[in-house]
Structures are given as C-alpha cells and as structure tokens.
Enzyme design. Structure first.
Site, PDB file in Angstrom:
ATOM      1  N   SER A   6      10.528  -3.384  12.947  1.00  0.00           N
ATOM      2  CA  SER A   6       9.593  -3.235  11.773  1.00  0.00           C
ATOM      3  C   SER A   6       9.594  -1.743  11.408  1.00  0.00           C
ATOM      4  O   SER A   6       9.139  -0.726  12.211  1.00  0.00           O
ATOM      5  CB  SER A   6       8.086  -3.548  12.217  1.00  0.00           C
ATOM      6  OG  SER A   6       7.263  -3.351  11.203  1.00  0.00           O
ATOM      7  N   HIS A  31      12.139  -5.860   9.252  1.00  0.00           N
ATOM      8  CA  HIS A  31      10.910  -6.106   8.653  1.00  0.00           C
ATOM      9  C   HIS A  31      10.185  -5.296   7.927  1.00  0.00           C
ATOM     10  O   HIS A  31      10.080  -3.992   8.396  1.00  0.00           O
ATOM     11  CB  HIS A  31       9.897  -6.584  10.019  1.00  0.00           C
ATOM     12  CG  HIS A  31       8.708  -7.099   9.651  1.00  0.00           C
ATOM     13  ND1 HIS A  31       8.470  -8.541   9.166  1.00  0.00           N
ATOM     14  CD2 HIS A  31       7.286  -6.539   9.366  1.00  0.00           C
ATOM     15  CE1 HIS A  31       7.214  -8.718   9.067  1.00  0.00           C
ATOM     16  NE2 HIS A  31       6.591  -7.746   9.340  1.00  0.00           N
ATOM     17  N   ASP A  33       6.809  -3.792   5.959  1.00  0.00           N
ATOM     18  CA  ASP A  33       5.427  -3.994   5.735  1.00  0.00           C
ATOM     19  C   ASP A  33       4.825  -3.436   4.628  1.00  0.00           C
ATOM     20  O   ASP A  33       4.844  -2.151   4.457  1.00  0.00           O
ATOM     21  CB  ASP A  33       4.516  -3.436   7.304  1.00  0.00           C
ATOM     22  CG  ASP A  33       4.753  -4.509   8.050  1.00  0.00           C
ATOM     23  OD1 ASP A  33       4.622  -5.719   8.192  1.00  0.00           O
ATOM     24  OD2 ASP A  33       5.340  -3.964   9.280  1.00  0.00           O
ATOM     25  N   MET A  35       1.620  -2.902   2.279  1.00  0.00           N
ATOM     26  CA  MET A  35       0.243  -2.780   2.598  1.00  0.00           C
ATOM     27  C   MET A  35      -0.562  -2.213   1.082  1.00  0.00           C
ATOM     28  O   MET A  35      -0.069  -0.848   0.838  1.00  0.00           O
ATOM     29  CB  MET A  35      -0.302  -1.876   3.566  1.00  0.00           C
ATOM     30  CG  MET A  35       0.089  -2.403   4.914  1.00  0.00           C
ATOM     31  SD  MET A  35      -0.268  -1.607   6.296  1.00  0.00           S
ATOM     32  CE  MET A  35       0.658  -2.170   7.821  1.00  0.00           C
ATOM     33  N   HIS A  65       6.952  -8.512   4.164  1.00  0.00           N
ATOM     34  CA  HIS A  65       5.679  -8.969   4.590  1.00  0.00           C
ATOM     35  C   HIS A  65       4.899  -8.203   3.695  1.00  0.00           C
ATOM     36  O   HIS A  65       4.237  -7.228   3.911  1.00  0.00           O
ATOM     37  CB  HIS A  65       5.417  -8.534   6.064  1.00  0.00           C
ATOM     38  CG  HIS A  65       4.025  -9.013   6.643  1.00  0.00           C
ATOM     39  ND1 HIS A  65       3.507  -8.514   7.699  1.00  0.00           N
ATOM     40  CD2 HIS A  65       3.039  -9.800   5.989  1.00  0.00           C
ATOM     41  CE1 HIS A  65       2.339  -9.158   8.066  1.00  0.00           C
ATOM     42  NE2 HIS A  65       2.065  -9.609   7.102  1.00  0.00           N
ATOM     43  N   MET A  67       1.256  -7.615   2.719  1.00  0.00           N
ATOM     44  CA  MET A  67      -0.130  -7.591   2.935  1.00  0.00           C
ATOM     45  C   MET A  67      -0.885  -7.082   1.849  1.00  0.00           C
ATOM     46  O   MET A  67      -1.369  -5.832   1.835  1.00  0.00           O
ATOM     47  CB  MET A  67      -0.361  -6.931   4.196  1.00  0.00           C
ATOM     48  CG  MET A  67      -0.099  -7.331   5.574  1.00  0.00           C
ATOM     49  SD  MET A  67       0.357  -6.245   6.797  1.00  0.00           S
ATOM     50  CE  MET A  67       1.933  -5.676   6.302  1.00  0.00           C
ATOM     51  N   MET A 136       0.425 -13.574  13.084  1.00  0.00           N
ATOM     52  CA  MET A 136       0.291 -12.528  13.380  1.00  0.00           C
ATOM     53  C   MET A 136      -0.543 -12.353  14.691  1.00  0.00           C
ATOM     54  O   MET A 136      -1.456 -13.037  14.915  1.00  0.00           O
ATOM     55  CB  MET A 136      -0.869 -11.873  12.180  1.00  0.00           C
ATOM     56  CG  MET A 136      -0.542 -11.670  10.928  1.00  0.00           C
ATOM     57  SD  MET A 136       0.876 -10.313  10.933  1.00  0.00           S
ATOM     58  CE  MET A 136       0.394  -8.780  11.662  1.00  0.00           C
ATOM     59  N   ASP A 174       4.138 -11.183  15.049  1.00  0.00           N
ATOM     60  CA  ASP A 174       4.083  -9.821  14.403  1.00  0.00           C
ATOM     61  C   ASP A 174       2.901  -9.067  14.789  1.00  0.00           C
ATOM     62  O   ASP A 174       1.758  -9.545  14.954  1.00  0.00           O
ATOM     63  CB  ASP A 174       4.076  -9.847  12.922  1.00  0.00           C
ATOM     64  CG  ASP A 174       4.324  -8.558  12.585  1.00  0.00           C
ATOM     65  OD1 ASP A 174       4.541  -7.611  12.902  1.00  0.00           O
ATOM     66  OD2 ASP A 174       4.229  -8.678  10.992  1.00  0.00           O
TER      67      ASP A 174
HETATM   68  C1  DX5 Z   1       1.058  -4.796  11.321  1.00  0.00           C
HETATM   69  C2  DX5 Z   1       2.186  -5.123  10.722  1.00  0.00           C
HETATM   70  C3  DX5 Z   1       3.495  -5.178  11.718  1.00  0.00           C
HETATM   71  C4  DX5 Z   1       3.590  -3.839  12.719  1.00  0.00           C
HETATM   72  C5  DX5 Z   1       3.818  -4.324  14.038  1.00  0.00           C
HETATM   73  O1  DX5 Z   1       0.136  -4.842  10.375  1.00  0.00           O
HETATM   74  O2  DX5 Z   1       2.393  -6.371  10.139  1.00  0.00           O
HETATM   75  O3  DX5 Z   1       4.521  -5.566  11.334  1.00  0.00           O
HETATM   76  O4  DX5 Z   1       4.592  -2.917  11.995  1.00  0.00           O
HETATM   77  O5  DX5 Z   1       3.971  -3.108  14.739  1.00  0.00           O
HETATM   78  P1  DX5 Z   1       3.896  -2.823  16.394  1.00  0.00           P
HETATM   79  O6  DX5 Z   1       5.088  -3.837  16.701  1.00  0.00           O
HETATM   80  O7  DX5 Z   1       3.849  -1.552  16.644  1.00  0.00           O
HETATM   81  O8  DX5 Z   1       2.724  -3.627  16.690  1.00  0.00           O
HETATM   82 ZN    ZN Z   2       4.530  -7.257   9.307  1.00  0.00          ZN
END
Ligand code: DX5
Ligand code: ZN
Length: 228
Positions: A6, A31, A33, A35, A65, A67, A136, A174
């Site tokens: 990620s 991956h 993320d 946000m 992903h 969010m 999650m 994740d």
């Molecule tokens: C959290 C994200 C994850 C994050 C995981 O909100 O969706 O993808 O990057 O990070 P680690 O592996 O550090 O928990």
């Molecule tokens: Zn994620």
C-alpha cells in the site's frame, strides 16, 4: 495469492520511485488509498498523482481503494489515470449498485470494501457482481494501525459464501497486515494481502514480499485447490 503493497506507507515525496521499487520487488499489485477528508478523517491524493506514478510502474496492477463520499465523480478520472480496479465501500448504501455498474462500464475490475463495524450481511446482494471483496481489518483513514482480530469471522463468512455460491471474487484484507496477521487471514480464507507499513518500511522490499508470499502460501494448503 496476491501481495499488494500500500503506497500510503511510502514517502509521498518519492511516490514514483517507491512504486517502481514495489514493481521490481515482485509485488503483484500496488494498492492506492484515496481519501477525501469526508468519508474518512484524512486526505491522501487524487487521479493526477496516480497518473504520474504509472510510468514508474508500468506493469503493476493498480488497486484503487476509494474511501470517498462521492466516488461517482472520481470513477472516470481514475479510469483515465490507469486504475485497473476501483474499490468502493458498502457503507455508501443505496448508491452501491449503480457505482458497481459504472465501474464495470469503464472496463475496470470492481471491488467492494466493508468497514470493521459494518455487518458482513450487507455485502450479500453484491457478491455475484464484484471481482473482489475487501474486508477492512482496521478502521480506514490511516496507515500503521493495529489489526482488529474481530474481523476474522467476516473473512471466514466471505469464504464460506464464495465456496457455497461458487463465486470467483477475491477476498482481500487491508489494515495492520504483517507476516503474522497475514497468516491468520490466509487461514480464514483471504487470498489478497494489502500491506503498507510492514512492506514499505523494509529496506529490502523484495525479500519482505517474498517472505509474506511464502507465509500466506503455506498458511492454508487447501486454498491452492481453489481456482481463484
Ligand atoms: C487504511 C488503508 C490501508 C493502509 C494500510 O485506511 O486503507 O490501505 O494503507 O496500512 P497499514 O498496512 O500500515 O496498516
Ligand atoms: Zn486501503
């Protein structure tokens, strides 16, 4: 078994180089993320950054992903920015069905994510329409959080449904994934492992990816029989 580092855990000043490092390390997917500061209390990056990263990791599958509270305004921009899959959250409620079809119509793989407090039964109506279910294992918003063990029964339930209904969706996990928790998730039925801190934090990413792959492959030999 898919290992997906990620990028959130990489240094943002070096996203391009870090994506290239993941590709050379033998990762299957990257991956990403996204946000929006509304769906989760944090902001990460958008389509322009994803497009800028692509030339550094031409072959990696981009697992995006979302969010985000209004993913509908982001689907086309991320498709153009070379996303291979887009994951939306089941918590968006009545929008989910139309978002799934929009992603399919853009020619991209579709993922559905579910947060730790949300009952797993909410994903049931969509299981035959998705390529991946993302369970999650932390509350989304930040990297580096601790794995929530109470999510393991959801993975088991997702695996039971997949077997019973003979569906092909992947089961991804994740949040707080390291070699130990990845093995627990693999035993519960996961086949796709998103890991930020535990992979990008390693100087030798190649050996970290190889080690996680070896561990999850060994965790449940029965999974090798499933054509997934
Ligand atoms: C959290 C994200 C994850 C994050 C995981 O909100 O969706 O993808 O990057 O990070 P680690 O592996 O550090 O928990
Ligand atoms: Zn994620």
């Amino acid at each position: 078994m898919i290992i997906a580092p990620s990028l959130l855990a990489a240094n943002p000043a070096r996203f391009g180089r870090e994506a290239g490092r993941a590709e050379r390390a033998g990762a299957d997917w990257l991956h990403l993320d996204i946000m929006d500061g509304l769906f989760v209390p944090n902001i990460s990056f958008g389509p322009a950054v994803v497009a800028a990263i692509r030339p550094h990791a031409k072959k990696l599958f981009f697992d995006v992903h979302l969010m985000c509270s209004k993913p509908e305004i982001l689907l086309e921009p991320f498709a153009k920015a070379s996303a291979d899959e887009m994951i939306i959250h089941v918590e968006l409620g009545e929008q989910v069905e139309s978002l799934i079809w929009k992603i399919k119509n853009l020619g991209k793989k579709v993922g559905l994510a579910i947060n730790p407090p949300t009952p797993i039964s909410l994903v049931l109506p969509f299981l035959d329409k998705i390529d991946l279910l993302l369970v999650m294992t932390v509350n989304p918003g930040f990297g580096g959080q601790e794995f929530i063990h109470e999510t393991l029964p959801k993975i088991q339930q997702a695996e039971t449904w997949r077997r019973e209904k003979k569906l092909p969706y992947r089961i991804s996990v994740d949040g707080g994934i390291n070699n130990q928790t990845a093995a627990e998730c693999a035993r519960a039925g996961a086949d796709t492992f998103v890991a930020g801190t535990s992979l990008f934090g390693q100087r030798n990413l190649k050996s970290a990816v190889a080690k996680m792959r070896k561990i999850v492959n060994g965790a449940d030999p029965g999974l090798a029989d499933l054509a997934i």
